[in-house]
Design a protein around this motif. Structure first.
Motif, PDB file in Angstrom:
ATOM      1  N   HIS A   1      -3.590   3.480  -1.467  1.00  0.00           N
ATOM      2  CA  HIS A   1      -3.496   2.893  -2.802  1.00  0.00           C
ATOM      3  C   HIS A   1      -2.929   1.480  -2.649  1.00  0.00           C
ATOM      4  N   ALA A   2      -3.508   0.517  -3.365  1.00  0.00           N
ATOM      5  CA  ALA A   2      -3.079  -0.880  -3.268  1.00  0.00           C
ATOM      6  C   ALA A   2      -2.406  -1.320  -4.567  1.00  0.00           C
ATOM      7  N   TYR A   3      -1.246  -1.957  -4.411  1.00  0.00           N
ATOM      8  CA  TYR A   3      -0.471  -2.489  -5.533  1.00  0.00           C
ATOM      9  C   TYR A   3      -0.215  -3.970  -5.310  1.00  0.00           C
ATOM     10  N   VAL A   4      -0.260  -4.740  -6.387  1.00  0.00           N
ATOM     11  CA  VAL A   4      -0.058  -6.186  -6.316  1.00  0.00           C
ATOM     12  C   VAL A   4       0.995  -6.600  -7.337  1.00  0.00           C
ATOM     13  N   TRP A   5       1.832  -7.552  -6.931  1.00  0.00           N
ATOM     14  CA  TRP A   5       2.773  -8.211  -7.832  1.00  0.00           C
ATOM     15  C   TRP A   5       2.465  -9.708  -7.814  1.00  0.00           C
ATOM     16  N   PRO A   6       1.756 -10.214  -8.824  1.00  0.00           N
ATOM     17  CA  PRO A   6       1.572 -11.666  -8.911  1.00  0.00           C
ATOM     18  C   PRO A   6       2.927 -12.304  -9.239  1.00  0.00           C
ATOM     19  N   LEU A   7       3.230 -13.421  -8.603  1.00  0.00           N
ATOM     20  CA  LEU A   7       4.531 -14.048  -8.794  1.00  0.00           C
ATOM     21  C   LEU A   7       4.484 -15.267  -9.712  1.00  0.00           C
ATOM     22  N   ASP A   8       3.276 -15.627 -10.180  1.00  0.00           N
ATOM     23  CA  ASP A   8       3.163 -16.705 -11.165  1.00  0.00           C
ATOM     24  C   ASP A   8       1.942 -16.422 -12.043  1.00  0.00           C
TER      25      ASP A   8
ATOM     26  N   PRO B   1      -5.822   2.203 -13.954  1.00  0.00           N
ATOM     27  CA  PRO B   1      -4.793   3.212 -14.287  1.00  0.00           C
ATOM     28  C   PRO B   1      -4.092   3.685 -13.019  1.00  0.00           C
ATOM     29  N   TYR B   2      -2.794   3.911 -13.133  1.00  0.00           N
ATOM     30  CA  TYR B   2      -2.012   4.389 -11.981  1.00  0.00           C
ATOM     31  C   TYR B   2      -2.495   5.762 -11.539  1.00  0.00           C
ATOM     32  N   PRO B   3      -2.529   5.994 -10.229  1.00  0.00           N
ATOM     33  CA  PRO B   3      -2.795   7.363  -9.763  1.00  0.00           C
ATOM     34  C   PRO B   3      -1.610   8.241 -10.130  1.00  0.00           C
ATOM     35  N   LYS B   4      -1.880   9.461 -10.465  1.00  0.00           N
ATOM     36  CA  LYS B   4      -0.837  10.399 -10.878  1.00  0.00           C
ATOM     37  C   LYS B   4      -0.947  11.687 -10.068  1.00  0.00           C
ATOM     38  N   GLY B   5       0.051  12.499 -10.187  1.00  0.00           N
ATOM     39  CA  GLY B   5       0.008  13.820  -9.563  1.00  0.00           C
ATOM     40  C   GLY B   5       0.329  13.798  -8.084  1.00  0.00           C
ATOM     41  N   VAL B   6      -0.243  14.731  -7.371  1.00  0.00           N
ATOM     42  CA  VAL B   6       0.042  14.866  -5.942  1.00  0.00           C
ATOM     43  C   VAL B   6      -0.703  13.803  -5.143  1.00  0.00           C
TER      44      VAL B   6
ATOM     45  N   TYR C   1       0.839  -1.194   0.000  1.00  0.00           N
ATOM     46  CA  TYR C   1       0.000   0.000   0.000  1.00  0.00           C
ATOM     47  C   TYR C   1       0.877   1.248   0.000  1.00  0.00           C
ATOM     48  N   SER C   2       0.369   2.301  -0.610  1.00  0.00           N
ATOM     49  CA  SER C   2       0.989   3.616  -0.462  1.00  0.00           C
ATOM     50  C   SER C   2      -0.062   4.525   0.162  1.00  0.00           C
ATOM     51  N   ASP C   3       0.381   5.297   1.116  1.00  0.00           N
ATOM     52  CA  ASP C   3      -0.523   6.160   1.872  1.00  0.00           C
ATOM     53  C   ASP C   3      -0.475   7.573   1.292  1.00  0.00           C
ATOM     54  N   PRO C   4      -1.564   8.023   0.672  1.00  0.00           N
ATOM     55  CA  PRO C   4      -1.534   9.324   0.003  1.00  0.00           C
ATOM     56  C   PRO C   4      -1.765  10.528   0.910  1.00  0.00           C
ATOM     57  N   VAL C   5      -2.053  10.302   2.185  1.00  0.00           N
ATOM     58  CA  VAL C   5      -2.435  11.412   3.062  1.00  0.00           C
ATOM     59  C   VAL C   5      -1.225  11.938   3.827  1.00  0.00           C
ATOM     60  N   PRO C   6      -0.871  13.210   3.626  1.00  0.00           N
ATOM     61  CA  PRO C   6       0.238  13.784   4.388  1.00  0.00           C
ATOM     62  C   PRO C   6      -0.127  13.895   5.872  1.00  0.00           C
ATOM     63  N   ARG C   7       0.878  13.835   6.714  1.00  0.00           N
ATOM     64  CA  ARG C   7       0.671  13.997   8.154  1.00  0.00           C
ATOM     65  C   ARG C   7       1.297  15.320   8.576  1.00  0.00           C
ATOM     66  N   LEU C   8       0.494  16.121   9.262  1.00  0.00           N
ATOM     67  CA  LEU C   8       0.934  17.425   9.740  1.00  0.00           C
ATOM     68  C   LEU C   8       0.815  17.478  11.254  1.00  0.00           C
ATOM     69  N   THR C   9       1.709  18.219  11.885  1.00  0.00           N
ATOM     70  CA  THR C   9       1.568  18.471  13.320  1.00  0.00           C
ATOM     71  C   THR C   9       0.394  19.428  13.519  1.00  0.00           C
ATOM     72  N   ALA C  10       0.007  19.619  14.763  1.00  0.00           N
ATOM     73  CA  ALA C  10      -1.062  20.574  15.061  1.00  0.00           C
ATOM     74  C   ALA C  10      -0.664  21.983  14.626  1.00  0.00           C
TER      75      ALA C  10
ATOM     76  N   PRO D   1       5.134  13.164   4.216  1.00  0.00           N
ATOM     77  CA  PRO D   1       4.372  13.488   3.015  1.00  0.00           C
ATOM     78  C   PRO D   1       3.557  12.276   2.575  1.00  0.00           C
ATOM     79  N   GLY D   2       2.443  12.503   1.969  1.00  0.00           N
ATOM     80  CA  GLY D   2       1.709  11.404   1.369  1.00  0.00           C
ATOM     81  C   GLY D   2       2.406  10.985   0.087  1.00  0.00           C
ATOM     82  N   HIS D   3       2.116   9.772  -0.377  1.00  0.00           N
ATOM     83  CA  HIS D   3       2.716   9.338  -1.635  1.00  0.00           C
ATOM     84  C   HIS D   3       1.766   8.413  -2.377  1.00  0.00           C
ATOM     85  N   ILE D   4       1.933   8.372  -3.692  1.00  0.00           N
ATOM     86  CA  ILE D   4       1.022   7.592  -4.530  1.00  0.00           C
ATOM     87  C   ILE D   4       1.634   6.274  -5.002  1.00  0.00           C
ATOM     88  N   GLY D   5       2.850   5.963  -4.541  1.00  0.00           N
ATOM     89  CA  GLY D   5       3.449   4.682  -4.916  1.00  0.00           C
ATOM     90  C   GLY D   5       4.244   4.725  -6.200  1.00  0.00           C
TER      91      GLY D   5
END
Length: 190
Positions: free
Chosen positions: A164-171, A183-188, A58-67, A74-78
């Motif tokens: 965001h969820a990503y999978v790698w099938p191995l067979d 389609p892959y998520p793009k941008g911020v 998984y990639s976590d797209p939500v940035p974390r901010l202090t109060a 930072p969040g990321h899209i993988g």
């Protein structure tokens, strides 16, 4: 990882799937270091655990901010998962998360232990107190305490649209069983 998530996203039984839980390299690692490392890790996984047929991450797209508004994470899209040809299969469940004043997530599992007075509750309460929650009142029900702690403590509710969820099938069989590629998520992030 919840076994249902392995089945849902990879299409294989939970025992035949694994989660890549954290993938972190230092900033000074040269370009393409992430995909270079992932390729070798997957090769080692296939050699050491041939029963594993799919990898979920998984990639976590939500940035974390202090109060105070300072960026903690930072969040990321993988992007590295995309570069390593991960099959994008959508998002995990949307939910509300709680952040403490430092911008750290208050564990939903920890809150559940306090709510239900289950094993691990004392440690979970200690973590809440260290994050600034008020003390539990004598005789206070766990559910009532969590409600009050989240309301009175320095916690912020943040809507999370799902990782965001990503999978790698191995067979080939795992590739046929996995959720269809989107389609892959793009941008911020977020």
């Amino acid at each position: 990882t919840n076994p249902a998530s392995i089945r849902k996203h990879t299409g294989v039984e939970a025992a035949a799937g694994v989660e890549l839980g954290r993938f972190i390299l230092l900033d000074d690692v040269p370009g393409n270091g992430e995909t270079w490392f992932l390729a070798r890790a997957f090769r080692a996984l296939r050699a050491e655990k041939p029963e594993v047929r799919a990898v979920l991450s998984y990639s976590d797209p939500v940035p974390r901010l202090t109060a105070a508004g300072d960026l903690v994470k930072p969040g990321h899209i993988g992007v590295i998962y995309q570069a390593h040809n991960g099959r994008y299969v959508g998002r995990g469940g949307a939910r509300t998360i709680f952040l403490d004043a430092r911008g750290l997530v208050v564990s939903g599992r920890a809150l559940s232990k306090v709510r239900c007075d289950t094993r691990g509750r004392a440690y979970a309460e200690k973590v809440l107190l260290e994050a600034g929650a008020p003390a539990r009142r004598e005789g206070e029900d766990g559910r009532a305490y969590v409600r009050r702690a989240l309301a009175e403590g320095p916690f912020r509710a943040v809507w999370h649209p799902g990782n965001h969820a990503y999978v790698w099938p191995l067979d080939r069989a795992a590739a046929a069983a996995a959720a269809p590629a989107l389609p892959y998520p793009k941008g911020v992030a977020a």
